[in-house]
Motif scaffolding. Structure first.
Motif, short mmCIF file in Angstrom:
data_model
loop_
_atom_site.label_atom_id
_atom_site.label_comp_id
_atom_site.label_asym_id
_atom_site.label_seq_id
_atom_site.Cartn_x
_atom_site.Cartn_y
_atom_site.Cartn_z
N TYR A 1 86.04 35.63 28.77
CA TYR A 1 87.41 35.19 28.53
C TYR A 1 88.20 35.55 29.79
O TYR A 1 88.32 36.73 30.13
N THR A 2 88.67 34.54 30.51
CA THR A 2 89.38 34.77 31.78
C THR A 2 90.87 34.60 31.57
O THR A 2 91.33 33.52 31.20
N GLU A 3 91.60 35.69 31.82
CA GLU A 3 93.06 35.65 31.68
C GLU A 3 93.66 35.21 33.01
O GLU A 3 93.31 35.75 34.05
N ASP B 1 96.32 31.38 28.05
CA ASP B 1 95.54 32.60 27.78
C ASP B 1 95.32 32.78 26.28
O ASP B 1 94.22 33.11 25.84
N ASN B 2 96.38 32.57 25.51
CA ASN B 2 96.26 32.77 24.07
C ASN B 2 95.27 31.80 23.45
O ASN B 2 94.43 32.17 22.62
N HIS C 1 86.26 40.52 29.21
CA HIS C 1 87.65 40.18 29.53
C HIS C 1 87.83 40.26 31.04
O HIS C 1 87.76 41.33 31.63
N THR D 1 90.10 39.43 34.52
CA THR D 1 91.50 39.21 34.92
C THR D 1 91.64 38.92 36.41
O THR D 1 92.72 38.60 36.87
N LYS E 1 91.75 32.71 24.43
CA LYS E 1 91.32 33.88 23.66
C LYS E 1 90.83 33.45 22.27
O LYS E 1 89.83 33.96 21.77
#
Ligand SMILES: [Zn+2]
Length: 349
Positions: A178-180, A187-188, A204, A206, A191
């Motif tokens: 999951y790349t923010e 992003d939401n 996770h 970033t 996710k």
């Protein structure tokens, strides 16, 4: 009264225009699918200085009902087989009559690597295909394929899942990235894709580049263009294990349900564990033989020896120790090792 009438007509017009857009034909490469059709064919990548044309196999499923466009990509690395096999099965199973929206399946993105059986690199330009996006129209073989996939697939989708696994040399446990990117809306939704795909571990991330001109990765290219995306890792060492194919199939169906593109609720078998920090340790030597000591999924302690590198004659070059207490997400399990290549990836919860 006047206002509510106006509001009603606005909603009415809005719903008509959305359903019209969703039920239009869609053209991806050489394939045009009308509503209710499932068509397979190719994206043709023009020839360049280093190669003839490349035919990227795709299946386009255009549902009869309105909904989003989901891109499912496999074979970005050509020695990673469970994603490719899962896409073949999915393309045969999905029925446009029961789909709301559109599904674009890329069966094998990096065709030259698949056909020539190369790990990491494309055999024409020796570039890592998942580091050349968004590609170049007149670039090298990898860059030209990436350009067409960006234009035909990424730019036309609303959501993207990039399916990978351990490459031919990687002993890897199932996990996903999951790349923010710092866009709360994207992003939401990414996710939610990560949670609903439902692998045991979510990494996770970033720190991927935010440069849309040089987005490098397939999923990052989608994310930086405002499309929620995740990257899957399920499979290892050039194998074709059913458990890995099934994990990708189950996850894909979960995403289709989560996006309300098919009927039903996602089936979540377990609560995923989140890896908040990870380290990839790379080789500091030009050439060597790598010896792993631990395996995928092993829990290791800070300072624990997880592998070592020798020269061709058996002399020790580099000891590989865990930087923290964590879990082995993947470890290289075949001998060849050259400078800068990963030897192990360890994650911390
Ligand atoms: Zn890969």
């Amino acid at each position: 009264m006047k206002l509510s009438k106006k509001l009603f007509s606005l909603i009415f017009i809005g719903s008509i225009s959305i359903s019209c857009i969703a039920q239009n034909p869609i053209t991806v490469g050489e394939v045009t699918a009308k509503p209710g059709e499932k068509i397979s064919g190719y994206i043709i990548v023009p020839a360049g200085r280093d190669s003839d044309i490349v035919k990227v196999p795709i299946t386009v499923i255009n549902g009869i009902k309105a909904g989003p466009t989901l891109a499912l990509v496999a074979g970005v690395h050509g020695y990673e087989y469970p994603p490719v096999l899962a896409m073949t099965k999915l393309s045969q199973q999905l029925d446009p009559v029961s789909i709301s929206g559109k599904v674009i399946i890329v069966h094998v993105a990096n065709v030259p690597s698949f056909l020539k059986r190369t790990v990491y690199y494309n055999p024409y330009d020796w570039k890592n295909f998942n580091r050349v996006f968004p590609g170049k129209i007149d670039g090298t073989n990898s860059e030209r394929i990436a350009f067409q996939i960006t234009k035909e697939v990424i730019d036309q989708c609303d959501y993207l899942i990039d399916n990978h696994c351990g490459d031919g040399n990687e002993d890897l446990m199932q996990y996903l990235y999951y790349t923010e990117i710092g866009n709360p809306e994207v992003d939401n939704r990414s996710k939610q894709l990560a949670i609903n795909f439902n692998l045991k571990v979510i990494v996770h991330e970033t720190n991927r580049t935010k440069d849309v001109i040089n987005s490098l990765y397939v999923s990052n290219t989608a994310l930086l263009r405002g499309k929620p995306a995740i990257s899957i890792e399920a499979g290892k060492l050039g194998g074709t294990a059913e458990e890995d194919i099934n994990a990708i199939m189950k996850g894909s169906y979960n995403i289709l349900k989560h996006l309300k593109m098919i009927a039903g609720e996602p089936k979540l078998d377990f609560q995923s564990v989140w890896v908040q920090e990870f380290k990839i340790i790379t080789s500091e030597h030009e050439a060597g033989l790598y010896y792993p000591i631990v395996s995928r999924g092993d829990h290791v302690q800070k300072g624990e020896l997880v592998g070592y590198l020798t020269d061709y004659f058996g002399n020790n070059l580099q000891e590989v120790k865990s930087p923290f207490d964590g879990i082995v997400l993947y470890i290289i399990a075949t001998p060849p090792m050259s400078y800068g290549e990963p030897m192990v990836m360890i994650g911390r919860f």
